[in-house]
Scaffold this active site. Structure first.
Site, PDB file in Angstrom:
ATOM      1  N   ASP A 134       0.856  -1.181   0.000  1.00 29.10           N
ATOM      2  CA  ASP A 134       0.000   0.000   0.000  1.00 29.10           C
ATOM      3  C   ASP A 134       0.896   1.236   0.000  1.00 29.10           C
ATOM      4  O   ASP A 134       0.936   2.018   0.949  1.00 29.10           O
ATOM      5  CB  ASP A 134      -0.915  -0.017   1.224  1.00 29.10           C
ATOM      6  CG  ASP A 134      -2.027   1.023   1.118  1.00 29.10           C
ATOM      7  OD1 ASP A 134      -2.156   1.648   0.046  1.00 29.10           O
ATOM      8  OD2 ASP A 134      -2.763   1.203   2.103  1.00 29.10           O
TER       9      ASP A 134
ATOM     10  N   GLU B 283      -5.503   5.513 -10.092  1.00 32.64           N
ATOM     11  CA  GLU B 283      -6.802   6.065  -9.712  1.00 32.64           C
ATOM     12  C   GLU B 283      -7.399   7.001 -10.758  1.00 32.64           C
ATOM     13  O   GLU B 283      -6.710   7.883 -11.280  1.00 32.64           O
ATOM     14  CB  GLU B 283      -6.579   6.826  -8.397  1.00 32.64           C
ATOM     15  CG  GLU B 283      -7.768   7.374  -7.697  1.00 32.64           C
ATOM     16  CD  GLU B 283      -7.345   8.064  -6.403  1.00 32.64           C
ATOM     17  OE1 GLU B 283      -7.570   9.284  -6.299  1.00 32.64           O
ATOM     18  OE2 GLU B 283      -6.788   7.402  -5.517  1.00 32.64           O
TER      19      GLU B 283
ATOM     20  N   LYS C 208      -8.394   2.141 -10.920  1.00 33.77           N
ATOM     21  CA  LYS C 208      -9.046   2.229  -9.611  1.00 33.77           C
ATOM     22  C   LYS C 208     -10.202   3.222  -9.670  1.00 33.77           C
ATOM     23  O   LYS C 208     -10.028   4.388 -10.036  1.00 33.77           O
ATOM     24  CB  LYS C 208      -8.038   2.661  -8.542  1.00 33.77           C
ATOM     25  CG  LYS C 208      -8.578   2.583  -7.126  1.00 33.77           C
ATOM     26  CD  LYS C 208      -7.616   3.195  -6.117  1.00 33.77           C
ATOM     27  CE  LYS C 208      -6.406   2.346  -5.888  1.00 33.77           C
ATOM     28  NZ  LYS C 208      -5.571   2.876  -4.778  1.00 33.77           N
TER      29      LYS C 208
ATOM     30  N   THR D 229     -12.619   0.541  -5.364  1.00 39.82           N
ATOM     31  CA  THR D 229     -12.125   0.936  -4.049  1.00 39.82           C
ATOM     32  C   THR D 229     -13.213   1.649  -3.244  1.00 39.82           C
ATOM     33  O   THR D 229     -14.339   1.798  -3.703  1.00 39.82           O
ATOM     34  CB  THR D 229     -10.880   1.824  -4.216  1.00 39.82           C
ATOM     35  OG1 THR D 229     -10.269   2.048  -2.934  1.00 39.82           O
ATOM     36  CG2 THR D 229     -11.229   3.149  -4.869  1.00 39.82           C
TER      37      THR D 229
ATOM     38  N   PHE E 100     -12.453  -1.774   2.738  1.00 37.72           N
ATOM     39  CA  PHE E 100     -11.591  -1.012   3.649  1.00 37.72           C
ATOM     40  C   PHE E 100     -11.814  -1.431   5.102  1.00 37.72           C
ATOM     41  O   PHE E 100     -12.744  -0.957   5.758  1.00 37.72           O
ATOM     42  CB  PHE E 100     -11.868   0.484   3.478  1.00 37.72           C
ATOM     43  CG  PHE E 100     -11.109   1.123   2.347  1.00 37.72           C
ATOM     44  CD1 PHE E 100     -10.815   0.418   1.194  1.00 37.72           C
ATOM     45  CD2 PHE E 100     -10.699   2.443   2.435  1.00 37.72           C
ATOM     46  CE1 PHE E 100     -10.118   1.004   0.155  1.00 37.72           C
ATOM     47  CE2 PHE E 100     -10.000   3.045   1.393  1.00 37.72           C
ATOM     48  CZ  PHE E 100      -9.708   2.330   0.252  1.00 37.72           C
TER      49      PHE E 100
END
Length: 313
Positions: A17, A92, A128, A152, A174
């Site tokens: 990450d 992203e 993403k 996500t 998450f």
């Protein structure tokens, strides 16, 4: 004795990450990620500083705006990282497009084209997208075009079901942010791993996917401690911060597998249309709040990076 990180790698794909080059080299993850907040760090990271400066200079000469340069820098860093990992780099789509399917698809295709200009094929990239209804629909279109997606900001079963129905390549539920919300709501300091709301959420999604033969990869994300990670050992993928990777590397205790397709609890398939999705999400205060907050924070990082680059220009 084998450390916990090495034991985890025997049963789970470990993803870093981080987008910091030094951390990726040190921990040798299968996949990694890049986004505006990580590009901000890279601007002051000695391992990526030269790359960032070269891209800034070339962009300025080409007459690019600060906003355009953000897009270029994100892909430039992703291209560099792609050479360091055997798997994928998640990249992203702008958070401000989270409620616009058409523009999300267009932006995703631009990202893929920019990677291809740098010699990185789409098979090395995950697009993403936020797990809004519109983001999930964008993923459905992109997946049919052979562009794999990482959904996500996922906090609920409704989101997970919709992502599966759309054929998403991977989802990122998450863990830590779910736990944070419940700790605040319930006035608690901690949970035992098996009682942790974030852990329980991912386990339920994993059981649903495996018991229904769903191929979408479940990648637990946003961990607050190694106990949460250990409680999800065996999950398809886990994306873990460098600090927690290091902690597990120093831990020589025995890691017990917590999840496997064979031990998944059987769950009935859930029907999910747009009205049901929005109703379910609306009825889950945690998921609704954390999704909205996550989109705002992603956009804040994006706007901050634009400001920083504008100043550098």
């Amino acid at each position: 004795m084998t450390n916990v990180l090495d034991q985890l790698r025997e049963m789970t794909t470990v993803v870093a990450d981080t987008g910091e080059v030094a951390a990726v080299k040190k921990y040798e993850p299968v996949d990694c990620t890049t986004n505006p907040s990580l590009v901000l760090k890279a601007l002051t990271d000695p391992a990526s500083g030269d790359l960032m400066e070269r891209e800034l200079e070339a962009g300025c000469k080409a007459g690019l705006t600060a906003t355009q340069l953000v897009d270029v820098l994100t892909v430039a860093m992703g291209a560099e990282l792609s050479a360091l990992v055997p798997g994928r780099v998640s990249t992203e789509v702008d958070a401000r497009l989270s409620f616009d399917t058409e523009k999300s698809v267009a932006r995703a295709r631009e990202i893929i084209a920019e990677y291809e200009k740098r010699g990185v094929g789409k098979e090395k990239v995950l697009i993403k997208l936020a797990s809004t209804w519109e983001g999930i629909r964008a993923a459905e279109i992109l997946q049919k075009d052979g562009i794999d997606c990482n959904l996500t900001l996922l906090f609920s079963m409704a989101q997970a079901v919709a992502c599966a129905d759309a054929g998403a390549f991977l989802i990122s539920p998450f863990v830590g942010r779910i736990t944070d919300w419940h700790k605040k709501a319930e006035g608690r300091d901690s949970y035992a791993p098996d009682e942790d709301p974030g852990v329980k959420s991912v386990r339920r999604i994993y059981d649903y996917y495996k018991s229904n033969g769903i191929d979408t990869i479940v990648m637990g994300a946003s961990f607050r401690n190694t106990d949460q990670i250990k409680a999800l050992a065996g999950c398809d993928n886990l994306t873990i911060s460098p600090a927690l990777l290091d902690e597990m590397k120093q831990d020589t205790s025995t890691l017990t597998r917590a999840l496997s397709p064979e031990s998944a609890v059987q769950m009935d398939r859930i029907e999910m249309d747009e009205a049901t999705f929005r109703w379910e999400l609306n009825g889950d205060p945690m998921a609704a709040e954390k999704l909205a907050e996550g989109i705002r924070n992603f956009d804040a990082d994006h706007q901050k990076l634009i400001e920083v680059i504008a100043e550098r220009m």
